[in-house]
Scaffold this motif. Structure first.
Motif, PDB file in Angstrom:
ATOM      1  N   SER A 204       0.888  -1.166  -0.103  1.00  0.00           N
ATOM      2  CA  SER A 204       0.064   0.080  -0.141  1.00  0.00           C
ATOM      3  C   SER A 204       1.022   1.154  -0.032  1.00  0.00           C
ATOM      4  CB  SER A 204      -0.835   0.059   1.213  1.00  0.00           C
ATOM      5  OG  SER A 204      -1.412   1.267   1.358  1.00  0.00           O
ATOM      6  N   ALA A 205       0.540   1.990  -1.011  1.00  0.00           N
ATOM      7  CA  ALA A 205       1.287   3.326  -0.922  1.00  0.00           C
ATOM      8  C   ALA A 205       0.778   4.403  -0.014  1.00  0.00           C
ATOM      9  CB  ALA A 205       1.261   4.064  -2.331  1.00  0.00           C
ATOM     10  N   ASP A 206      -0.702   4.190   0.384  1.00  0.00           N
ATOM     11  CA  ASP A 206      -1.143   4.787   1.383  1.00  0.00           C
ATOM     12  C   ASP A 206      -0.446   4.756   2.678  1.00  0.00           C
ATOM     13  OD1 ASP A 206      -3.373   6.657   2.646  1.00  0.00           O
ATOM     14  OD2 ASP A 206      -3.815   4.819   3.700  1.00  0.00           O
ATOM     15  N   LEU A 207      -0.224   3.650   3.150  1.00  0.00           N
ATOM     16  CA  LEU A 207       0.538   3.244   4.413  1.00  0.00           C
ATOM     17  C   LEU A 207       1.913   3.755   4.379  1.00  0.00           C
ATOM     18  CD1 LEU A 207      -0.083  -0.694   4.895  1.00  0.00           C
ATOM     19  CD2 LEU A 207      -1.211   1.342   5.985  1.00  0.00           C
ATOM     20  N   SER A 208       2.483   3.868   3.283  1.00  0.00           N
ATOM     21  CA  SER A 208       3.915   4.480   3.057  1.00  0.00           C
ATOM     22  C   SER A 208       3.698   5.769   3.247  1.00  0.00           C
ATOM     23  CB  SER A 208       4.439   4.181   1.675  1.00  0.00           C
ATOM     24  OG  SER A 208       4.606   2.820   1.341  1.00  0.00           O
ATOM     25  N   ARG A 209       2.773   6.684   2.732  1.00  0.00           N
ATOM     26  CA  ARG A 209       2.570   8.062   2.970  1.00  0.00           C
ATOM     27  C   ARG A 209       2.565   8.391   4.272  1.00  0.00           C
ATOM     28  NH1 ARG A 209      -0.107   7.508  -2.069  1.00  0.00           N
ATOM     29  NH2 ARG A 209      -2.093   7.225  -1.203  1.00  0.00           N
ATOM     30  N   ARG A 210       1.570   7.378   5.031  1.00  0.00           N
ATOM     31  CA  ARG A 210       1.309   7.711   6.629  1.00  0.00           C
ATOM     32  C   ARG A 210       2.675   7.417   7.553  1.00  0.00           C
ATOM     33  NH1 ARG A 210      -3.418   3.596   7.583  1.00  0.00           N
ATOM     34  NH2 ARG A 210      -2.340   3.545   9.710  1.00  0.00           N
ATOM     35  N   VAL A 211       3.325   6.348   7.081  1.00  0.00           N
ATOM     36  CA  VAL A 211       4.659   6.426   7.768  1.00  0.00           C
ATOM     37  C   VAL A 211       5.817   7.687   7.273  1.00  0.00           C
ATOM     38  CG1 VAL A 211       6.850   4.950   7.789  1.00  0.00           C
ATOM     39  CG2 VAL A 211       4.821   3.869   7.888  1.00  0.00           C
ATOM     40  N   ASN A 212       5.632   8.043   6.168  1.00  0.00           N
ATOM     41  CA  ASN A 212       6.296   9.197   5.841  1.00  0.00           C
ATOM     42  C   ASN A 212       6.284  10.417   6.600  1.00  0.00           C
ATOM     43  OD1 ASN A 212       7.971   7.799   3.900  1.00  0.00           O
ATOM     44  ND2 ASN A 212       6.788   8.717   2.072  1.00  0.00           N
ATOM     45  N   LEU A 239       8.595  -1.692  -7.620  1.00  0.00           N
ATOM     46  CA  LEU A 239       9.169  -0.661  -6.340  1.00  0.00           C
ATOM     47  C   LEU A 239       8.989   0.758  -6.991  1.00  0.00           C
ATOM     48  CD1 LEU A 239      11.448   0.086  -4.426  1.00  0.00           C
ATOM     49  CD2 LEU A 239      13.018  -0.615  -6.374  1.00  0.00           C
ATOM     50  N   THR A 240       9.246   1.123  -8.155  1.00  0.00           N
ATOM     51  CA  THR A 240       9.288   2.352  -8.776  1.00  0.00           C
ATOM     52  C   THR A 240       7.834   2.838  -8.740  1.00  0.00           C
ATOM     53  OG1 THR A 240      10.933   2.020 -10.345  1.00  0.00           O
ATOM     54  CG2 THR A 240       9.621   3.819 -10.681  1.00  0.00           C
ATOM     55  N   MET A 241       6.764   2.205  -9.192  1.00  0.00           N
ATOM     56  CA  MET A 241       5.308   2.688  -8.928  1.00  0.00           C
ATOM     57  C   MET A 241       5.051   2.899  -7.644  1.00  0.00           C
ATOM     58  SD  MET A 241       1.981   0.681 -10.246  1.00  0.00           S
ATOM     59  CE  MET A 241       2.152  -0.485  -9.080  1.00  0.00           C
ATOM     60  N   LYS A 242       5.117   1.945  -6.623  1.00  0.00           N
ATOM     61  CA  LYS A 242       4.699   2.028  -5.240  1.00  0.00           C
ATOM     62  C   LYS A 242       5.286   3.228  -4.403  1.00  0.00           C
ATOM     63  CE  LYS A 242       1.737  -1.291  -5.188  1.00  0.00           C
ATOM     64  NZ  LYS A 242       0.211  -1.010  -5.203  1.00  0.00           N
ATOM     65  N   GLU A 243       6.766   3.386  -4.735  1.00  0.00           N
ATOM     66  CA  GLU A 243       7.476   4.423  -4.033  1.00  0.00           C
ATOM     67  C   GLU A 243       7.368   5.760  -4.557  1.00  0.00           C
ATOM     68  OE1 GLU A 243       8.313   3.962  -0.967  1.00  0.00           O
ATOM     69  OE2 GLU A 243       8.813   1.497  -1.024  1.00  0.00           O
ATOM     70  N   ARG A 244       7.044   5.768  -5.828  1.00  0.00           N
ATOM     71  CA  ARG A 244       6.697   7.204  -6.589  1.00  0.00           C
ATOM     72  C   ARG A 244       5.319   7.535  -6.084  1.00  0.00           C
ATOM     73  NH1 ARG A 244       9.276   9.104 -10.927  1.00  0.00           N
ATOM     74  NH2 ARG A 244       8.202  11.170 -10.124  1.00  0.00           N
ATOM     75  N   LEU A 245       4.393   6.737  -5.791  1.00  0.00           N
ATOM     76  CA  LEU A 245       3.071   6.890  -5.396  1.00  0.00           C
ATOM     77  C   LEU A 245       2.981   7.334  -3.868  1.00  0.00           C
ATOM     78  CD1 LEU A 245       0.944   4.081  -7.048  1.00  0.00           C
ATOM     79  CD2 LEU A 245       0.647   6.586  -7.408  1.00  0.00           C
ATOM     80  N   ALA A 246       4.091   6.847  -3.377  1.00  0.00           N
ATOM     81  CA  ALA A 246       4.384   7.155  -1.554  1.00  0.00           C
ATOM     82  C   ALA A 246       4.998   8.610  -1.717  1.00  0.00           C
ATOM     83  CB  ALA A 246       5.152   6.283  -1.059  1.00  0.00           C
ATOM     84  N   GLY A 247       5.282   9.349  -2.746  1.00  0.00           N
ATOM     85  CA  GLY A 247       6.078  10.502  -2.660  1.00  0.00           C
ATOM     86  C   GLY A 247       7.387  10.626  -3.177  1.00  0.00           C
ATOM     87  N   PHE A 248       8.150   9.601  -3.091  1.00  0.00           N
ATOM     88  CA  PHE A 248       9.636   9.782  -3.432  1.00  0.00           C
ATOM     89  C   PHE A 248       9.759  10.011  -4.789  1.00  0.00           C
ATOM     90  CE2 PHE A 248       9.188   6.954   0.349  1.00  0.00           C
ATOM     91  CZ  PHE A 248      10.290   7.722   1.072  1.00  0.00           C
ATOM     92  N   GLY A 251      14.878  10.423  -8.234  1.00  0.00           N
ATOM     93  CA  GLY A 251      16.464  10.554  -7.997  1.00  0.00           C
ATOM     94  C   GLY A 251      16.397  10.054  -6.404  1.00  0.00           C
ATOM     95  N   GLN A 252      15.336   9.799  -5.814  1.00  0.00           N
ATOM     96  CA  GLN A 252      15.713   9.164  -4.483  1.00  0.00           C
ATOM     97  C   GLN A 252      15.684   7.667  -4.408  1.00  0.00           C
ATOM     98  OE1 GLN A 252      12.248  11.540  -2.824  1.00  0.00           O
ATOM     99  NE2 GLN A 252      13.740  12.348  -1.347  1.00  0.00           N
ATOM    100  N   LEU A 253      15.316   7.093  -5.419  1.00  0.00           N
ATOM    101  CA  LEU A 253      15.560   5.756  -5.629  1.00  0.00           C
ATOM    102  C   LEU A 253      16.729   5.108  -6.225  1.00  0.00           C
ATOM    103  CD1 LEU A 253      11.938   5.007  -6.886  1.00  0.00           C
ATOM    104  CD2 LEU A 253      12.372   5.315  -4.540  1.00  0.00           C
ATOM    105  N   ASP A 254      17.195   3.875  -5.893  1.00  0.00           N
ATOM    106  CA  ASP A 254      18.501   3.433  -6.598  1.00  0.00           C
ATOM    107  C   ASP A 254      18.113   1.921  -6.582  1.00  0.00           C
ATOM    108  OD1 ASP A 254      21.133   2.523  -7.416  1.00  0.00           O
ATOM    109  OD2 ASP A 254      21.881   3.442  -5.763  1.00  0.00           O
ATOM    110  N   THR A 255      17.656   1.695  -8.044  1.00  0.00           N
ATOM    111  CA  THR A 255      17.280   0.009  -8.170  1.00  0.00           C
ATOM    112  C   THR A 255      18.411  -0.727  -8.682  1.00  0.00           C
ATOM    113  OG1 THR A 255      16.829   0.847 -10.560  1.00  0.00           O
ATOM    114  CG2 THR A 255      15.084   1.105  -8.847  1.00  0.00           C
ATOM    115  N   ARG A 256      20.008  -0.239  -8.579  1.00  0.00           N
ATOM    116  CA  ARG A 256      20.921  -1.022  -9.068  1.00  0.00           C
ATOM    117  C   ARG A 256      20.814  -2.462  -8.023  1.00  0.00           C
ATOM    118  NH1 ARG A 256      25.953   2.859  -8.584  1.00  0.00           N
ATOM    119  NH2 ARG A 256      24.853   3.483  -6.690  1.00  0.00           N
ATOM    120  N   ASN A 257      20.626  -2.443  -7.065  1.00  0.00           N
ATOM    121  CA  ASN A 257      20.970  -3.677  -6.395  1.00  0.00           C
ATOM    122  C   ASN A 257      19.806  -4.803  -6.678  1.00  0.00           C
ATOM    123  OD1 ASN A 257      23.190  -3.648  -5.099  1.00  0.00           O
ATOM    124  ND2 ASN A 257      22.456  -2.805  -3.183  1.00  0.00           N
TER     125      ASN A 257
END
Length: 307
Positions: A204-212, A239-248, A251-257
Motif C-alpha cells: 500500500s502506497a497509502d501506508l507508506s505516505r502515513r509512515v513518511n 518498486l518504482t510505482m509504489k514508492e513514487r506513489l508514496a511521494g519519493f 532521484g531518491q530511488l536506487d534500483t541497481r541492487n
C-alpha cells in the motif's frame, strides 16, 4: 524532556557464497507464465541472486561478528540481541540450540535475546525499532540486531514481486556511536491495515505516505530533505510505482541492487545503505529513510548521518 540520542552503527551484510544468473534458476519460465509476467529481464531487473549452503545460524554469526569487528566492540559490551528471520528453523524443541549456536558463535555470553518473525520482510526494521526503544528507554545500552534468511525450496526463489537471495545483515543500535559512518536514529514509524495482511493483497502506497509523515514530522523535515530511500529490492516496475506513489522522487530511488543481488528478505535496506556508504555517497548530516512494505504493513526508520 528531550530523549537521549540513539545511534545505528557498523551495518554489515553477507550474501550466499554462490552467484546464480536468473537464467539458471529452475522453473523460471514456468513461474513467470504462472504470474503472467513476460520474459523480459531488463524490465523486471532480473540479474543474479546469491545461494548459500550455510545455515541461518552460520550466516547470522558471520555478519554479527563483522559488525562487532567494524565497531571495535567487545561482545561483552552487547547487552541484548534482537534476532530476526522470516522462518526460524524447527520449533520450541530446537530453538534453544539455534539461539545458542548464534550467541556462542558471536561471543554473546550475557546478552538477552528476542526473536522477531511475524513482520515478514519488515522484520529487520521492526527489530531496529524495538532496539531503539530499549535504548531510548534506558533498558539496554547496546543492542545487536541481526536478520538471517535463506530460500529452503529452490522452486520458491522466484515470486511474483522479487527474485530472492540468501543472506544476513546486522547493525548495532546503542546510546553511543561506533565506527564511521554512523547514523542517528531520528525516528521510527509503522502503519498497518489488518484487512490487507493476507499475502494476496498488494503493498500500500497509502501506508507508506502515513509512515513518511510520522517519520518526518518530529524533525520538521519534508520528503524533499531526504537524500535517498533505502528500500526493498523488488522488481523495478513494482518498486518504482509504489514508492513514487508514496511521494519519493526518481532521484531518491536506487534500483541497481535489484539486478545485482535481488531481494534478500528483510536485509535489503541495510544492504543498500552499506553499499551507498562504500561508494562514498553518504555525506555528513544527510538524511535517509530505510523502509519496507509487505501487504498490510509498512515500517520505516529515519536516519541522519553522523559528522
Amino acid at each position: 524532556m528531550i530523549a537521549p540520542p540513539v545511534f545505528l552503527s557498523a551495518p554489515h551484510y553477507v550474501l550466499g557464497e554462490t552467484e546464480v544468473d536468473h537464467a539458471e534458476l529452475s522453473g523460471l519460465a514456468e513461474r513467470a507464465r504462472a504470474y503472467r509476467m513476460q520474459m523480459s529481464p531488463g524490465l523486471w531487473g532480473w540479474g543474479t541472486v546469491r545461494r548459500t549452503d550455510r545455515s541461518l545460524a552460520e550466516l547470522a554469526v558471520e555478519t554479527g561478528r563483522a559488525t562487532l569487528a567494524e565497531a571495535g566492540l567487545d561482545p561483552a559490551a552487547v547487552s541484548a540481541l534482537v534476532l530476526c528471520s522470516t522462518r526460524f528453523p524447527g520449533g520450541p524443541a530446537t530453538h534453544g540450540r539455534f539461539v545458542a549456536e548464534i550467541t556462542d558463535g558471536i561471543g554473546l555470553r550475557e546478552a538477552a535475546f528476542t526473536g522477531l518473525t511475524l513482520n515478514r520482510c519488515t522484520n529487520l526494521l521492526a527489530g531496529i525499532d524495538l532496539a531503539a526503544a530499549l535504548v531510548a528507554g534506558g533498558r539496554r545500552r547496546t543492542v545487536l540486531v541481526i536478520t538471517t534468511d535463506r530460500v529452503e525450496d529452490e522452486a520458491e526463489r522466484m515470486e511474483q514481486f522479487a527474485l530472492f537471495s540468501d543472506g544476513a545483515a546486522s547493525c548495532l543500535v546503542g546510546a553511543d556511536p561506533y565506527g564511521s559512518p554512523y547514523y542517528e536514529i531520528v525516528s521510527c514509524a509503522s502503519a498497518q491495515d489488518n484487512a490487507d495482511l493476507d499475502w494476496s493483497h498488494e503493498i500500500s502506497a497509502d501506508l507508506s505516505r502515513r509512515v513518511n509523515e510520522a517519520l518526518l514530522k518530529p524533525g520538521g523535515l519534508t520528503l524533499g530533505d531526504v537524500d535517498a530511500l533505502l528500500h526493498a529490492n523488488l522488481y523495478i516496475p513494482i518498486l518504482t510505482m509504489k514508492e513514487r506513489l508514496a511521494g519519493f522522487s526518481a532521484g531518491q530511488l536506487d534500483t541497481r541492487n535489484v539486478a545485482r543481488v535481488g531481494h534478500c528478505f528483510a536485509a535489503d535496506p541495510l544492504i543498500n545503505l552499506v553499499d551507498r556508504a562504500a561508494e562514498g555517497r553518504v555525506a555528513a548530516d544527510a538524511a535517509f529513510i530505510l523502509a519496507v512494505s509487505v501487504p498490510g504493513v509498512r515500517h520505516g526508520i529515519l536516519l541522519r548521518a553522523g559528522r
